[in-house]
Scaffold this motif. Structure first.
Motif, short mmCIF file in Angstrom:
data_model
loop_
_atom_site.label_atom_id
_atom_site.label_comp_id
_atom_site.label_asym_id
_atom_site.label_seq_id
_atom_site.Cartn_x
_atom_site.Cartn_y
_atom_site.Cartn_z
N PHE A 153 1.16 20.34 -24.65
CA PHE A 153 0.51 21.47 -23.98
C PHE A 153 -0.43 20.97 -22.87
O PHE A 153 -0.50 21.54 -21.79
CB PHE A 153 -0.30 22.31 -24.97
N HIS A 213 -5.27 27.24 -18.33
CA HIS A 213 -4.52 28.47 -18.63
C HIS A 213 -4.05 29.13 -17.34
O HIS A 213 -4.50 30.22 -16.97
CB HIS A 213 -5.43 29.41 -19.44
N TRP A 255 1.48 28.46 -17.61
CA TRP A 255 1.26 27.50 -18.70
C TRP A 255 1.98 27.93 -19.98
O TRP A 255 2.75 27.14 -20.56
CB TRP A 255 -0.25 27.35 -18.96
N ASN A 256 1.75 29.16 -20.42
CA ASN A 256 2.34 29.58 -21.70
C ASN A 256 3.87 29.61 -21.67
O ASN A 256 4.50 29.08 -22.58
CB ASN A 256 1.78 30.95 -22.12
N ASN A 279 5.03 26.12 -21.87
CA ASN A 279 4.85 25.55 -23.22
C ASN A 279 5.99 25.94 -24.14
O ASN A 279 6.59 25.10 -24.82
CB ASN A 279 3.53 26.04 -23.82
#
Lengths: 636, 345
Positions: A227, A257, A261-262, A265
């Motif tokens: 991450f 963030h 990013w999410n 990931n």
């Protein structure tokens, strides 16, 4: 204190140490996290000189605590170089590090799953086999782990020596994160070695559970590591936490963030798992083909199957995670989305579609071949040709380019850039239908495989079979119907159609697997699975699966990186090196192929090293009796 | 079962005869019309019918003791796919796409004939027979292959290397990424947020839904809403602007883009590549109105770097039209084709 008690105490202490290792970097970094480096102190001292900036993404105001992104110029100061394209060197170092990094992050997750299966399985022989398999996995990853660290070092040196201005800027923004990353890496190494070397010492009862818990900690650390690394590329693509000049505004969470990013990931976790499964399956296939005894063939056949099943389990949701990532890219910057999917890089997406199709085709082919090692599966064989047809149709639609490669003469004969029949397959509505048809067919192949040598004995089996048949039929109708309907509605509504299509595919996956499992409980066995009695072609399919995945990873990494075009950090720091252009498709393909080739040659070396260690194990200590190979839980 | 297979065999036989007729140019390839608007799914259904037909034929021939060997089934099916794509689908499919389809079909045939060990053995048998060359005929075949294969490879290499006078293939980026904003007649328009000022409801407010209901039926050209004829002189608001956009279109654009907006105007075939076909679902149907605004205003010369090789003679219409005229002509293009502009909500 007895020996057993002492072992328990030591193992609990080791577990606590691992938790401590996990938390240590976080605790160490807390002050900087809370206050955003030393910004407030500076603010207090020089209250009059406080300068505020506006976050380019979050649109919040913050105190400027960093220097602006450097405006680089082409020269030895910002871009020192050898007599060669620096970008290509970086590409190579980065890709190799990513391959090995993905592998060593994925394999411990497999170990955890397989070890857990071994712990909960009541059949002792099977439990031992699972345990041995998990141990084999971690053994392979251990050598690869050292290589990952070495490649990481090479990557950093490459950055420092060839792109000092860019790396200096990135490290000034991510200073605390990079330290946490380094500490997490230490924690990962410590945990991995304790986990590996403690295997024999903690193989029974309570100690085994402690050992299993260690694998959970190991994987949490590994995932957090990934991450953190993802946050750097997320920042480069969709920066946040800085103002328009690239000055850090003191909020490190904003920098981490970012918009992408999410989704990055999630996509990388799934991708790593599928990749790891592919590599281990290829390893097993290679060992299978090289095996000289039935015993070895049975073991590696089983190992290949388990690795493939785990890899494919993560491959199935991967396109949906990719879809989410693309959606977020479009939401962040539509230009970026168009460059990817409809513009400059669209051809690479056609290649990507081709590779995705190869992955699913290889998987299906392997499963059909695998049905050959179980008696009773013959009843499904004659229907395989229809599955081939459905898969081929879905695949053809999925890979049809919207703008075709053609000579001007062909263009004139066709009467336009888009073919009136096939051009329709080139748009998203058709492609969503194509890939969902492919995945649903893969699920169907899995269901056939799982019930290959069994006959359901439940009283409602006839009804269950009819229900399953209808479910799949209507799933196909729904997916294809929605794909057609998508042509007649506005684009923004059409995008939403992918949700029911994906839901249909996932319903097939979850409901049909669940229903099949219930139907096959206590089923009549037509014959045991004869591990090792599978065609050599199946093993080549596994190798193809792994190679295609490696190639696709290289391709997607290149696409994701090159979408920044001439920016080091999108819209913040411009790339002024002579290589701030997009390579041709041919050059990129050659470079990706070289990276894939290098990875496979080097991983073969890793496998060879692993086999040297294996040769020292006395033959009598080999676990399991392949002749009477029990059926793994994963297969049924 | 037998009756079903008989029907399948009949379908297969008729379909094969039709295809052979098309290959020999006895039957025109549009004898069974590809229906506008349904072509893609029609093609897939046709191929599915062929597959069903072949299954029926194979079953019937087996029943009559004349089973087709698996080897020839595989080769035959692959040949069928190649011939179908070449002679049935019109307009002609570019070679690159046929090559892709041919490769996928070959892989599919391989997957089919090698899905299980028995089938694979049956498929391999004729090849193994020739390689083993136990009989005189097989020996002759083996010698023939010994000569023919190198000749074929040599000829293919020669053909590939032979200098040709035809223009090279191009990988055009048809939809290059637009800039964040564009400046037209001194005003800057942000592409992600700008709206067509003439896409309005009777109250004069921007209303996508309202205008969506008043377009023509896609591909058919029929009015979707009764009394929504823009050429009615009494119209106000959206439909009036559509009419005005239409007038601008027919005064300036239709010479190249065609009076049916399908890219086949009077001058279309003088250009290379020919103008964009707005009736294709891959052009304006998947773009924002602001994208079209940018392209119309800046023309071929205003294409960004990634639009290389700038193979477009589209004039920069900002030099000839006002901003309002550009918006109106875009309104007309969407109305006429029946497509909805892309939105990002």
């Amino acid at each position: 204190m007895g020996l057993v008690t002492r072992k328990k105490v030591f193992s609990i202490m080791a577990l606590c140490a691992m938790v401590g290792l996990l938390l240590f970097p976080v605790v160490v970094s807390l002050p900087s996290l809370a206050i955003g480096a030393d910004a407030p102190d500076a603010a207090k001292k020089e209250d009059a000189k406080v300068e505020k900036g506006r976050d380019v993404y979050y649109k919040t105001e913050g105190i400027v605590v960093g220097a602006p992104a450097p405006k680089t110029v082409d020269g030895p100061k910002d871009y020192p170089r050898y007599n060669f394209e620096s970008r290509v060197l970086l590409w190579f170092a980065n890709q190799q590090h990513l391959y090995y990094g993905s592998f060593v992050l994925a394999v411990p997750i497999f170990c955890m799953v397989v070890e857990f299966m071994g712990v909960v399985t009541k059949d002792k022989a099977l439990a031992k086999r699972y345990d041995q398999l998990a141990y084999d996995f971690i053994k392979i990853s251990l050598t690869a782990y050292s290589l990952t660290a070495v490649l990481g070092g090479i990557l950093i040196f490459t950055f420092l020596t060839l792109y000092p201005a860019f790396f200096g800027y990135l490290s000034s923004i991510f200073r605390p994160v990079m330290h946490i990353y380094a500490l997490m890496f230490v924690a990962e190494s410590g945990t991995l070695y304790i986990y590996y070397y403690g295997w024999d010492k903690m193989k029974e009862g309570f100690l085994k559970w402690i050992h299993l818990s260690m694998s959970v900690i190991l994987n949490i650390i590994g995932t957090l590591l990934m991450f953190l690394a993802n946050s750097w590329i997320g920042f480069m693509m969709s920066p946040a936490g800085v103002d328009e000049q690239g000055r850090f505004l003191g909020n490190i969470w904003h920098v981490l963030h970012t918009a992408l990013w999410n989704p990055l990931n999630l996509h990388r976790i799934l991708g790593n798992m599928a990749f790891g499964g592919g590599v281990v399956a290829a390893y097993a296939a290679y060992k299978f083909l090289a095996s000289k005894t039935d015993e070895d063939r049975a073991h590696y056949d089983w190992m290949g199957y388990i690795a493939m099943a785990l890899g494919v389990a993560f491959l199935i949701p991967l396109p949906f995670a990719g879809y989410w990532l693309m959606r977020e890219v479009y939401a962040y910057r539509q230009q970026m989305g168009i460059t990817l999917m409809g513009g400059l890089l669209a051809w690479l997406f056609i290649i990507q579609a081709t590779m995705i199709g190869i992955l699913f085709l290889s998987t299906n082919y392997y499963l059909w071949q695998a049905m050959g090692r179980m008696r009773g599966a013959e009843k499904y064989q004659r229907y395989i040709k229809y599955l081939v047809f459905i898969l081929a149709c879905g695949y053809l639609v999925f890979i049809t380019p919207h703008t075709m490669v053609m000579t001007p003469a062909e263009l004139k004969a066709m009467g336009g850039q888009q073919h009136p029949v096939l051009g329709n397959y080139g748009v998203m509505s058709a492609k969503n239908g194509g890939i969902n048809v492919i995945i649903t067919t893969t699920v169907l192949s899995f269901v056939w495989y799982m019930r290959g040598n069994k006959v359901s004995t439940v009283s409602w089996s006839k009804f269950g079979n009819i229900f399953m048949g209808c479910f799949f039929f209507f799933a196909y109708v729904n997916i294809i119907g929605l794909a057609i309907y998508g042509y007649y509605i506005p684009a923004n509504v059409r995008v939403g159609l992918s949700v029911p299509q994906v839901a249909t595919t996932l319903s097939c996956l979850f409901f049909m697997f669940a229903l099949n499992s219930v139907m096959m409980k206590g089923a009549k066995q037509m014959g045991a699975i004869e591990w090792g009695k599978i065609s050599a072609r199946s093993q080549y399919a596994l190798i193809m699966l792994a190679t295609a995945f490696t190639w696709m990873m290289g391709l997607m990494g290149y696409i994701r990186s090159s979408v920044r075009l001439f920016w080091h950090v999108n819209e913040i720091m411009r790339d002024n090196s002579p290589w701030a252009y997009t390579h041709t498709v041919g050059f990129a393909a050659n470079m990706i192929s070289f990276n894939v080739l290098f990875f496979w040659i080097s991983i073969l070396f890793v496998f060879w090293l692993g086999s040297l260690a294996a040769k020292k194990v006395p033959a009598g200590e080999k676990a399991g009796v392949p002749g009477s190979a029990p059926q793994p839980a994963g297969s049924h | 079962m037998k009756a079903l297979m008989s029907v399948g065999a009949l379908v297969g036989a008729i379909a094969l005869l039709l295809l052979v007729g098309m290959i020999l140019d006895v039957v025109p390839s549009n004898t069974v019309r590809l229906v506008e608007g349904y072509m893609p799914i029609q093609m897939l259904l046709e191929v599915a019918c062929f597959v069903a037909g072949f299954t029926g034929l194979s079953y019937m021939l087996s029943s009559m003791g004349m089973a087709v060997p698996r080897f020839w089934q595989g080769i035959g099916f692959w040949a069928f796919v190649l011939l179908y794509l070449k002679f049935r689908v019109y307009p002609p499919i570019p070679f690159s796409v046929r090559a892709m389809y041919g490769t996928v079909s070959l892989v599919a045939v391989f997957m089919w004939v090698s899905a299980n060990e028995d089938d694979w053995k049956k498929f391999k048998q004729p090849i193994m027979n020739v390689l083993d060359a136990q009989s005189g005929a097989n020996k002759m075949l083996r010698y023939a292959y010994l000569v023919l294969i190198p000749v074929l490879v040599g000829f293919t290499s020669f053909n590939a290397m032979r200098p040709k006078s035809e223009e090279p293939v191009e990988l055009r980026t048809v939809h290059p990424a637009p800039p964040a904003s564009t400046k037209v007649h001194g005003k800057t328009y942000t592409l992600q947020t700008s709206q067509n000022p003439y896409r309005v409801n009777p109250e004069g407010k921007f209303d996508q839904e309202y205008s969506n209901k008043l377009i023509v039926e896609q591909g058919m050209g029929r009015l979707m809403a009764p009394n929504a004829n823009p050429f009615d002189e009494k119209n106000q608001g959206y439909l009036k602007y559509v009419k005005e956009g239409g007038e601008i279109f027919f005064q300036n654009c239709h010479f190249c883009h065609g009076d049916n907006l399908n890219g086949r105007g009077l001058h279309a075939f003088a250009f290379n590549p020919i103008p964009a076909n707005f009736t294709d679902p891959g052009t304006i149907a998947q773009l924002q109105e602001t994208f079209i605004f940018w392209r119309v205003a800046k023309g071929g010369i205003g294409l960004p770097n990634e639009g290389f090789p700038w193979a477009s003679v589209m004039p920069p219409w900002e030099q000839h039209l006002t901003v309002d005229e550009i918006w109106k002509v875009i309104l007309f293009e969407y109305w006429h084709t029946g497509y909805y502009p892309r939105t990002w909500d």
